[in-house]
Design a protein around this motif. Structure first.
Motif, mmCIF file in Angstrom:
data_model
loop_
_atom_site.group_PDB
_atom_site.id
_atom_site.type_symbol
_atom_site.label_atom_id
_atom_site.label_comp_id
_atom_site.label_asym_id
_atom_site.label_seq_id
_atom_site.Cartn_x
_atom_site.Cartn_y
_atom_site.Cartn_z
ATOM 1 N N ALA A 73 -11.104 47.687 -3.111
ATOM 2 C CA ALA A 73 -11.487 48.752 -2.184
ATOM 3 C C ALA A 73 -12.984 49.008 -2.228
ATOM 4 C CB ALA A 73 -10.721 50.033 -2.512
ATOM 5 N N ALA A 74 -13.577 48.877 -3.411
ATOM 6 C CA ALA A 74 -15.018 49.101 -3.556
ATOM 7 C C ALA A 74 -15.831 48.027 -2.844
ATOM 8 C CB ALA A 74 -15.384 49.141 -5.036
ATOM 9 N N LEU A 75 -15.238 46.839 -2.643
ATOM 10 C CA LEU A 75 -15.936 45.747 -1.958
ATOM 11 C C LEU A 75 -16.017 45.953 -0.444
ATOM 12 C CD1 LEU A 75 -14.468 42.480 -3.516
ATOM 13 C CD2 LEU A 75 -16.773 43.383 -3.843
ATOM 14 N N LEU A 76 -15.063 46.662 0.116
ATOM 15 C CA LEU A 76 -14.909 46.703 1.566
ATOM 16 C C LEU A 76 -16.126 47.238 2.323
ATOM 17 C CD1 LEU A 76 -11.173 47.805 1.819
ATOM 18 C CD2 LEU A 76 -12.146 45.497 1.930
ATOM 19 N N PRO A 77 -16.776 48.309 1.865
ATOM 20 C CA PRO A 77 -17.925 48.812 2.640
ATOM 21 C C PRO A 77 -19.053 47.799 2.812
ATOM 22 C CG PRO A 77 -17.190 50.457 1.070
ATOM 23 C CD PRO A 77 -16.478 49.183 0.725
ATOM 24 N N GLU A 78 -19.148 46.840 1.898
ATOM 25 C CA GLU A 78 -20.224 45.850 1.985
ATOM 26 C C GLU A 78 -19.707 44.491 2.451
ATOM 27 O OE1 GLU A 78 -20.846 44.261 -2.449
ATOM 28 O OE2 GLU A 78 -20.883 46.461 -2.341
ATOM 29 N N THR A 79 -18.487 44.464 2.960
ATOM 30 C CA THR A 79 -17.873 43.218 3.414
ATOM 31 C C THR A 79 -17.929 43.131 4.928
ATOM 32 O OG1 THR A 79 -16.374 43.189 1.508
ATOM 33 C CG2 THR A 79 -15.767 41.838 3.408
ATOM 34 N N ARG A 80 -18.660 42.152 5.425
ATOM 35 C CA ARG A 80 -18.765 41.941 6.874
ATOM 36 C C ARG A 80 -17.999 40.668 7.235
ATOM 37 N NH1 ARG A 80 -23.138 40.348 8.508
ATOM 38 N NH2 ARG A 80 -24.256 39.962 6.556
ATOM 39 N N ILE A 81 -16.954 40.849 8.007
ATOM 40 C CA ILE A 81 -16.127 39.723 8.423
ATOM 41 C C ILE A 81 -16.264 39.529 9.926
ATOM 42 C CG2 ILE A 81 -13.762 38.863 8.635
ATOM 43 C CD1 ILE A 81 -13.088 40.421 6.108
ATOM 44 N N SER A 82 -16.511 38.305 10.321
ATOM 45 C CA SER A 82 -16.599 37.988 11.747
ATOM 46 C C SER A 82 -15.954 36.634 11.979
ATOM 47 C CB SER A 82 -18.048 37.977 12.227
ATOM 48 O OG SER A 82 -18.821 37.049 11.494
ATOM 49 N N MET A 83 -15.695 36.333 13.240
ATOM 50 C CA MET A 83 -15.074 35.059 13.565
ATOM 51 C C MET A 83 -15.653 34.497 14.850
ATOM 52 S SD MET A 83 -11.328 36.554 14.635
ATOM 53 C CE MET A 83 -10.847 35.165 15.640
ATOM 54 N N ASP A 84 -15.530 33.203 14.978
ATOM 55 C CA ASP A 84 -16.022 32.498 16.157
ATOM 56 C C ASP A 84 -15.119 31.288 16.362
ATOM 57 O OD1 ASP A 84 -17.542 31.801 18.298
ATOM 58 O OD2 ASP A 84 -19.445 31.619 17.210
ATOM 59 N N TYR A 85 -15.384 30.548 17.400
ATOM 60 C CA TYR A 85 -14.578 29.365 17.682
ATOM 61 C C TYR A 85 -15.482 28.155 17.829
ATOM 62 C CZ TYR A 85 -10.791 32.641 18.361
ATOM 63 O OH TYR A 85 -9.854 33.627 18.147
ATOM 64 N N GLY A 86 -15.089 27.053 17.151
ATOM 65 C CA GLY A 86 -15.864 25.828 17.223
ATOM 66 C C GLY A 86 -15.652 25.118 18.542
ATOM 67 N N ALA A 87 -16.365 24.016 18.719
ATOM 68 C CA ALA A 87 -16.256 23.244 19.954
ATOM 69 C C ALA A 87 -14.838 22.718 20.175
ATOM 70 C CB ALA A 87 -17.242 22.076 19.913
ATOM 71 N N ASP A 88 -14.096 22.540 19.061
ATOM 72 C CA ASP A 88 -12.723 22.055 19.157
ATOM 73 C C ASP A 88 -11.724 23.186 19.346
ATOM 74 O OD1 ASP A 88 -12.998 23.226 16.696
ATOM 75 O OD2 ASP A 88 -12.116 21.572 15.552
ATOM 76 N N GLY A 89 -12.229 24.420 19.458
ATOM 77 C CA GLY A 89 -11.358 25.573 19.642
ATOM 78 C C GLY A 89 -10.846 26.166 18.350
ATOM 79 N N ALA A 90 -11.204 25.557 17.211
ATOM 80 C CA ALA A 90 -10.732 26.057 15.921
ATOM 81 C C ALA A 90 -11.434 27.365 15.562
ATOM 82 C CB ALA A 90 -10.981 25.014 14.838
ATOM 83 N N GLN A 91 -10.668 28.269 14.976
ATOM 84 C CA GLN A 91 -11.219 29.560 14.561
ATOM 85 C C GLN A 91 -12.057 29.377 13.303
ATOM 86 O OE1 GLN A 91 -8.523 33.009 14.667
ATOM 87 N NE2 GLN A 91 -9.128 33.460 12.570
ATOM 88 N N ARG A 92 -13.274 29.894 13.326
ATOM 89 C CA ARG A 92 -14.165 29.837 12.176
ATOM 90 C C ARG A 92 -14.338 31.237 11.614
ATOM 91 N NH1 ARG A 92 -14.399 24.831 10.658
ATOM 92 N NH2 ARG A 92 -16.216 25.380 9.395
ATOM 93 N N MET A 93 -14.264 31.376 10.296
ATOM 94 C CA MET A 93 -14.387 32.677 9.648
ATOM 95 C C MET A 93 -15.702 32.775 8.896
ATOM 96 S SD MET A 93 -11.685 34.213 10.609
ATOM 97 C CE MET A 93 -12.215 35.691 9.721
ATOM 98 N N TYR A 94 -16.319 33.950 8.999
ATOM 99 C CA TYR A 94 -17.609 34.196 8.367
ATOM 100 C C TYR A 94 -17.519 35.436 7.471
ATOM 101 C CZ TYR A 94 -19.343 30.892 11.813
ATOM 102 O OH TYR A 94 -19.529 29.769 12.559
ATOM 103 N N LEU A 95 -18.041 35.296 6.278
ATOM 104 C CA LEU A 95 -18.111 36.394 5.322
ATOM 105 C C LEU A 95 -19.573 36.694 5.045
ATOM 106 C CD1 LEU A 95 -16.857 38.369 3.250
ATOM 107 C CD2 LEU A 95 -16.877 36.464 1.605
#
Length: 226
Positions: A60-82
């Motif tokens: 729980a202490a990690l969450l305020p500083e955790t930025r999660i985002s996502m995008d899609y590659g050229a092949d349509g695959a979901q990419r996750m970013y931390l």
């Protein structure tokens, strides 16, 4: 299909049921955006592993500083970013599966990610898969499918997937881990894994991938005029 209307399809089920590969392929077939919520929880699990956060308070202490985002590659695959780093491959390591199961049981984590998941569904026509999409995240989804298979079948599929990635694991150990994750997912206090009352339960034990895909597409097309 109304071109201006957004549609949401929820696919839930236990670990190894084939949700991600089937949902991703089905989304491509009908022109929807695929959202793998399991990957989002894996990203939190990876963050916890990296920081050595082993109990609820530490996560729980990690969450305020955790930025999660996502995008899609050229092949349509979901990419996750931390925190800006692409962790799409790292979150697929075997040890992250159990970490994801642990953090997903925490109400703080589920609340932290709820708005993100709902926002994705509001912006596009989506097929979203996970553990509580039809029951909690998108309770008004246009289509709800609960995908399952025998634990042996699911362990075998997962074993083959890991072998293809070059991260093979002992089958018996993998079977025990899936059984443990099933128990964790169905017995957690926060959003336990269960079919929504209005979900279609689809058991794919013994199916080929194409057979399961065809069944999913048939269910979707019965409920949405594509």
């Amino acid at each position: 299909m109304d071109k201006d209307k957004t549609y949401a399809i929820a696919i839930d089920g236990p670990s190894g049921a084939g949700k991600s590969s089937l949902a991703r392929t089905a989304a491509r077939e009908i022109g929807f955006v695929y959202v793998d919520t399991g990957a989002i929880y894996r990203t939190v699990g990876w963050a916890a592993l990296c920081r050595g956060a082993e109990d609820a308070a530490a996560v729980a202490a990690l969450l305020p500083e955790t930025r999660i985002s996502m995008d899609y590659g050229a092949d349509g695959a979901q990419r996750m970013y931390l925190n800006g780093e692409d962790v799409s491959e790292k979150i697929r390591l075997p040890e992250v599966s159990m970490a994801a199961s642990r953090v997903s049981a925490l109400p703080e984590v589920r609340s932290f990610l709820l708005d993100m998941q709902r926002s994705l569904a509001e912006q596009s026509r989506v097929i979203m898969d996970g553990r509580d999409i039809g029951t909690v995240v998108l309770p008004r989804a246009d289509v709800k499918i609960f995908l399952t298979a025998s634990v042996e079948d699911r362990a075998r599929r997962r074993y083959q997937e890991l072998c293809q990635r070059g991260t093979a694991k002992d089958f018996d150990q993998l079977l025990r881990e899936i059984e443990q994750r099933d128990y964790n997912d169905t017995h957690r206090a926060a959003a336990p894994l269960r079919p929504a009352e209005d979900a279609v339960v689809l058991d794919t034990t013994g199916n080929t991938f194409q057979q399961s895909l065809r069944q999913i597409l048939d269910i979707i097309r019965e409920r949405i005029a594509l």
